[in-house]
Enzyme design. Structure first.
Site, PDB file in Angstrom:
ATOM      1  N   GLY A 201       0.782  -1.288  -0.080  1.00 28.59           N
ATOM      2  CA  GLY A 201      -0.026   0.194   0.030  1.00 28.59           C
ATOM      3  C   GLY A 201       0.752   1.252  -0.089  1.00 28.59           C
TER       4      GLY A 201
ATOM      5  N   GLY B 156      -6.521  -4.835   3.178  1.00 24.71           N
ATOM      6  CA  GLY B 156      -6.998  -5.550   1.850  1.00 24.71           C
ATOM      7  C   GLY B 156      -7.529  -4.548   0.856  1.00 24.71           C
TER       8      GLY B 156
ATOM      9  N   GLY C  86      -5.832  -3.101  -0.916  1.00 18.26           N
ATOM     10  CA  GLY C  86      -4.864  -3.335  -2.188  1.00 18.26           C
ATOM     11  C   GLY C  86      -4.904  -4.732  -2.511  1.00 18.26           C
TER      12      GLY C  86
ATOM     13  CD  GLU D 242      -1.306  -6.176   3.211  1.00 20.41           C
ATOM     14  OE1 GLU D 242      -0.992  -5.133   2.775  1.00 20.41           O
ATOM     15  OE2 GLU D 242      -2.597  -6.508   3.460  1.00 20.41           O
TER      16      GLU D 242
HETATM   17  C1  5RP Z   1      -3.197  -3.744   1.098  1.00 20.77           C
HETATM   18  C2  5RP Z   1      -3.387  -2.985   2.474  1.00 20.77           C
HETATM   19  C3  5RP Z   1      -3.185  -1.917   2.991  1.00 20.77           C
HETATM   20  O1  5RP Z   1      -2.050  -1.773   4.050  1.00 20.77           O
HETATM   21  C4  5RP Z   1      -4.293  -0.902   3.078  1.00 20.77           C
HETATM   22  O2  5RP Z   1      -4.966  -0.908   1.749  1.00 20.77           O
HETATM   23  C5  5RP Z   1      -3.709   0.766   3.180  1.00 20.77           C
HETATM   24  O3  5RP Z   1      -3.075   1.078   2.168  1.00 20.77           O
HETATM   25  P1  5RP Z   1      -2.693   2.761   1.897  1.00 20.77           P
HETATM   26  O4  5RP Z   1      -1.450   2.974   2.828  1.00 20.77           O
HETATM   27  O5  5RP Z   1      -2.152   2.924   0.459  1.00 20.77           O
HETATM   28  O6  5RP Z   1      -3.951   3.549   2.529  1.00 20.77           O
HETATM   29  O7  5RP Z   1      -4.094  -3.720   3.272  1.00 20.77           O
HETATM   30  O8  5RP Z   1      -3.713  -5.030   0.985  1.00 20.77           O
END
Ligand code: 5RP
Length: 222
Positions: free
Chosen positions: A26, A95, A97, A103
């Site tokens: 992310g 999630g 991303g 993760e």
């Molecule tokens: C990816 C994730 C990320 O940690 C979550 O989406 C946060 O992303 P960002 O830092 O871009 O806000 O869980 O699967």
């Protein structure tokens, strides 16, 4: 960006030479990975996604490839990862991303899990705050969707008009939680639906610390 950068740098301050470090996915985690590259430490990184692996390699971090990690399962000293939402009990939704399955494996293998977020991610209740990502085997999408209907409506995740495919070659169903079932139970219940790989609720392996960044660059440590 200032808030995300501040928390990323704060968490990286805990990384020392010789550590095995979990690398999240992310935009916030990416800032931490870039920072680790600048710090030029003697560490090994465990990437939680293909995207993260590419970035980590590009900034010079020594990487343990995913398959090798699963075979050898070295203990991770510290995992640094972002989140989509954080509740007052430090339950997380992740999630956004689509990387939550790996993760969660990384967080579970880590002695310490530091979560880095900006203040927009803090919520009183997870339910309804952000879609919950459920990674599903492609052959089970319809049956899982039917089972999930009891909790709320779900939608197959798309990207550029094509079905989004995870690093594990699966699909994602994003569902909006409309029932008041405790999230701790929900995390387990969803995973019991046949065909589900894992969901984006993190209520069992919660972070050991949450770093919250603010637009002025201030960081709160919870
Ligand atoms: C990816 C994730 C990320 O940690 C979550 O989406 C946060 O992303 P960002 O830092 O871009 O806000 O869980 O699967």
């Amino acid at each position: 960006v200032k808030a995300k950068k501040a928390v990323a740098e704060k968490a990286c301050g805990y990384v020392k030479d010789g550590m095995v470090v979990g690398l999240g996915t992310g935009s916030t985690a990416e800032l931490a990975i870039k920072r680790l590259g600048e710090l030029d430490l003697d560490i090994q990184g465990i990437p939680s996604s293909v995207r993260t692996e590419g970035l980590a390699r590009s900034v010079g971090i020594d990487i343990v490839p995913w398959k090798e990690f699963l075979e050898k399962k070295p203990r991770i000293d510290l995992d640094i990862d972002g989140a989509d939402r954080v509740d007052p009990d430090w339950n997380l939704i992740k999630g956004g991303g689509g990387a939550h399955t790996r993760e969660k494996i990384v967080a579970n293998a880590s002695r310490l899990f530091y979560c880095i977020v900006d203040d927009s991610k803090l919520v009183k209740k997870l339910a309804g705050s952000f879609p919950i990502a459920v990674e599903v085997r492609p052959d089970s999408v319809d049956s899982v969707k039917r089972e999930l209907a009891g909790y709320g409506a779900s939608k197959l995740r798309m990207r550029d008009q094509k079905v989004f495919i995870t690093d594990n070659s699966n699909y994602i169903l994003d569902f909006s939680l409309s029932v008041g079932e405790p999230v701790e139970r929900l995390e387990v219940d969803i995973n019991e639906i046949p065909g589900v790989v894992d969901n984006g609720l993190f209520t069992r392996r919660k972070p050991d610390r949450v770093f919250v960044g603010y637009p002025d660059g201030r960081v709160d440590t919870l």
